[in-house]
Design an enzyme around this catalytic site. Structure first.
Site, mmCIF file in Angstrom:
data_model
loop_
_atom_site.group_PDB
_atom_site.id
_atom_site.type_symbol
_atom_site.label_atom_id
_atom_site.label_comp_id
_atom_site.label_asym_id
_atom_site.label_seq_id
_atom_site.Cartn_x
_atom_site.Cartn_y
_atom_site.Cartn_z
ATOM 1 C CE LYS A 135 -61.762 -48.237 41.534
ATOM 2 N NZ LYS A 135 -62.450 -48.630 43.352
ATOM 3 C CD GLU B 119 -56.474 -49.169 36.687
ATOM 4 O OE1 GLU B 119 -57.646 -48.254 35.900
ATOM 5 O OE2 GLU B 119 -56.198 -48.366 37.878
ATOM 6 C CG HIS C 258 -57.526 -50.570 51.045
ATOM 7 N ND1 HIS C 258 -57.132 -50.343 49.341
ATOM 8 C CD2 HIS C 258 -57.685 -51.942 50.402
ATOM 9 C CE1 HIS C 258 -56.486 -50.980 48.732
ATOM 10 N NE2 HIS C 258 -56.518 -51.617 49.649
ATOM 11 N NE ARG D 10 -64.906 -39.774 52.751
ATOM 12 C CZ ARG D 10 -64.970 -40.680 52.077
ATOM 13 N NH1 ARG D 10 -65.128 -41.247 51.371
ATOM 14 N NH2 ARG D 10 -64.244 -41.169 51.881
HETATM 15 C C1 MV4 Z 1 -54.423 -48.974 42.265
HETATM 16 C C2 MV4 Z 1 -52.862 -48.765 42.244
HETATM 17 C C3 MV4 Z 1 -52.178 -49.419 41.619
HETATM 18 N N1 MV4 Z 1 -52.565 -49.474 40.074
HETATM 19 N N2 MV4 Z 1 -54.595 -48.913 40.216
HETATM 20 C C4 MV4 Z 1 -56.391 -49.288 45.762
HETATM 21 C C5 MV4 Z 1 -58.004 -48.582 46.094
HETATM 22 C C6 MV4 Z 1 -58.732 -48.202 45.618
HETATM 23 N N3 MV4 Z 1 -59.055 -46.326 45.606
HETATM 24 C C7 MV4 Z 1 -57.204 -47.746 44.050
HETATM 25 N N4 MV4 Z 1 -56.774 -48.853 44.761
HETATM 26 C C8 MV4 Z 1 -54.845 -49.056 44.218
HETATM 27 N N5 MV4 Z 1 -55.266 -48.699 42.990
HETATM 28 C C9 MV4 Z 1 -53.027 -49.009 39.752
HETATM 29 N N6 MV4 Z 1 -53.735 -49.049 37.876
HETATM 30 C C10 MV4 Z 1 -52.773 -49.437 43.707
HETATM 31 C C11 MV4 Z 1 -54.280 -48.696 44.743
HETATM 32 C C12 MV4 Z 1 -53.576 -49.353 45.941
HETATM 33 C C13 MV4 Z 1 -54.272 -47.645 46.370
HETATM 34 C C14 MV4 Z 1 -54.644 -46.924 46.410
HETATM 35 C C15 MV4 Z 1 -54.842 -45.789 46.960
HETATM 36 C C16 MV4 Z 1 -53.762 -45.914 48.060
HETATM 37 C C17 MV4 Z 1 -54.408 -47.265 49.251
HETATM 38 C C18 MV4 Z 1 -53.654 -47.992 48.167
HETATM 39 C C19 MV4 Z 1 -53.182 -49.212 49.069
HETATM 40 C C20 MV4 Z 1 -52.841 -50.363 48.192
HETATM 41 C C21 MV4 Z 1 -53.015 -50.183 46.596
#
Ligand code: MV4
Length: 495
Positions: free
Chosen positions: A116, A199, A234, A292
């Protein structure tokens, strides 16, 4: 073109890939574990090789055994599907070293997007918008200063992470050092790497991802977006395209950003660039890239009219991807519902057992991708995804109606499914308005079945179960070959 492809996966995606191979005139080799010895994916392939016992580690995750199987069966390429080894840079590298073709991006591209913090730095350099924040901080004091600069709430994430592991929302300074400590511990346990990044936290974010596709000759395009905000823990449940939130202008901007992201790591083959989208501000930020083919690729296939798996194979064999960005369009609206064997009324616990009755919906614009048939066993060894139900309609409202109608036709007995739960989501006003953010299921949707099943439906189900049990007992539980079996018994397939 390849002569023979080994499919290093199982279930619906193995079948999806083997159909693409067959359509292209390529022979297929399936691999199967103990638990999968009677599974459809093994029976449908030209050859099937047993690779180990039921635990994924001893079979579908065993790189050396898979490569040995490919060499022994004289395959010239390996398709990894999704999950398992599909995003392992080391597996992709080993496949190359064995002089086989890995159908996917290069090991270097996978590695570049796997971390990341590293990928975020690369994206900033490439001019792709990322969430305001910092990487590489160490002391509590550095984090404190950073958080004050960003402004609370902030999010602490594992640098090596994915899938929300090692992620902590921090609302104010008093919560910060505790969050850092526990996120570090979780990151170390899960990834063997305690680095964290910090962040700005976006509380009402939508998850919008862009499909990208590149060939080996430097041509790379995006195939538009997928809105994947209906999820819990997720785990995506419903995906659709186009996103009800994007204007054509935003779509073009985000698509360009996705292409920039992929080009920055010299990407080839199918990939997905994930963005987080703030609907209040109409801002978007790069989150991560999945290197993928994704579970939800079929909705993109329906609106673009492209067969993504066939194109994966063709570009891996060196063909050019023939369409320019201008030639690609979205037609109609596609939705995917993931039918899981799980109990929504019991904290979505996986539900295992024999599929006593399993009837898929049919009709115009309806597609079902599944690795299961009536009589098959749903075990605890693998993901409880029973089927992907995909519909394609002229516009969003029609696609939603088609999905609701198709879900009504989907009949499963023997395990509990999330079908009624998805019906409730599709019927919700927030879904109709496209207002479902990533936290919606958990926060606003405390679901329990609205009504008990009627007496008549219970009787009908029991009768159906009895008929199927009788019918299946002569097929599944007998050692006699079924004279009407559509499954051939290919050479090399051992039961
Ligand atoms: C975030 C966010 C809110 N703000 N970053 C969840 C797993 C990873 N892919 C990143 N994720 C998130 N990052 C910031 N700055 C909220 C999530 C998040 C989320 C993101 C995508 C799909 C589903 C999610 C479910 C909960 C939180």
């Amino acid at each position: 073109m390849f002569n023979k492809i080994l499919i290093a996966n199982r279930g619906e995606i193995a079948i999806r890939v083997l159909r693409a191979c067959r359509e292209l005139g390529i022979k297929t080799v399936a691999v199967y574990s103990d638990a999968d010895k009677n599974s459809a994916h093994a029976q449908l392939a030209d050859e099937a090789l047993h690779i180990g016992d039921s635990s994924p580690k001893e079979s579908y995750l065993n790189a050396d055994v898979l490569i040995r199987a490919a060499l022994d069966s004289k395959a010239d390429a390996i398709h990894p599907g999704y999950g398992f080894l599909s995003e392992s840079a080391s597996f992709a590298g080993k496949v190359d070293s064995a002089h086989l073709t890995f159908i996917g991006p290069s090991a270097d591209s996978i590695r570049a997007m796997g971390d990341k913090a590293e990928s975020k730095i690369a994206m900033k350099k490439a001019g792709v918008p990322t969430v305001p924040g910092y990487e590489g901080l160490e002391s509590d004091n550095d984090f404190k200063q950073a958080a004050n600069e960003i402004g609370y709430p902030v999010l602490v994430k594992a640098s090596a992470g994915g899938g929300g592991k090692g992620m902590r929302v921090v609302n104010n300074e008093s919560e910060l050092s505790e969050a850092i400590e526990s996120a570090r511990r979780e990151a170390l346990n899960s990834f063997g790497d305690e680095r964290l990044l910090i962040e700005k936290y976006l509380p009402n974010a939508h998850h919008i991802e862009f499909q990208v596709f590149g060939d080996q000759h430097g041509h790379l395009v995006h195939l538009f977006e997928r809105e994947c905000s209906v999820q819990r823990r997720h785990q995506k449940i419903i995906e659709e395209t186009p996103s009800p939130l994007l204007t054509n202008e935003l779509r073009a901007q985000m698509g360009e950003a996705a292409v920039k992201a992929a080009k920055a790591v010299h990407y080839q083959n199918a990939g997905t660039v994930e963005f987080i989208f703030d609907p209040q501000l109409s801002t978007y930020y790069f989150l991560e890239m999945n290197t993928r083919l994704q579970v939800e690729h079929p909705i993109t296939e329906h609106v673009t009219g492209l067969d993504l798996v066939q194109w994966q194979i063709r570009v891996a064999a060196g063909e050019r991807f023939p369409y320019s960005q201008d030639q690609l369009t979205q037609r109609g609206h596609a939705i995917e519902c993931r039918v899981y064997a799980e109990d929504p009324a019991n904290n979505f616990l996986p539900s295992t057992g024999k599929l006593l009755q399993y009837i898929e919906p049919r009709g115009p614009g309806i597609r079902v991708d599944s690795g299961f048939r009536a009589g098959d066993e749903v075990t605890h060894f693998y993901d409880p995804l029973l089927a992907k139900l995909i519909v394609h309609g002229e516009f969003r409202e029609l696609a939603i109606q088609k999905m609701q109608s198709a879900l009504k036709e989907f009949i499963v007995h023997g395990v509990i499914t999330n079908i009624d739960f998805m019906q409730a989501v599709l019927a919700h006003d927030d879904f109709a308005k496209g207002k479902v953010s990533t936290r919606w299921v958990e926060n606003n949707f405390n679901w329990s079945p609205a009504v008990e099943p009627s007496f008549e439906s219970l009787i009908a189900a029991s009768l159906a179960d009895l008929t199927i049990v009788n019918r299946q007992s002569s097929i599944v539980n007998s050692n006699e070959p079924d004279p009407y079996s559509p499954w051939k018994n290919p050479s090399g397939f051992r039961i």
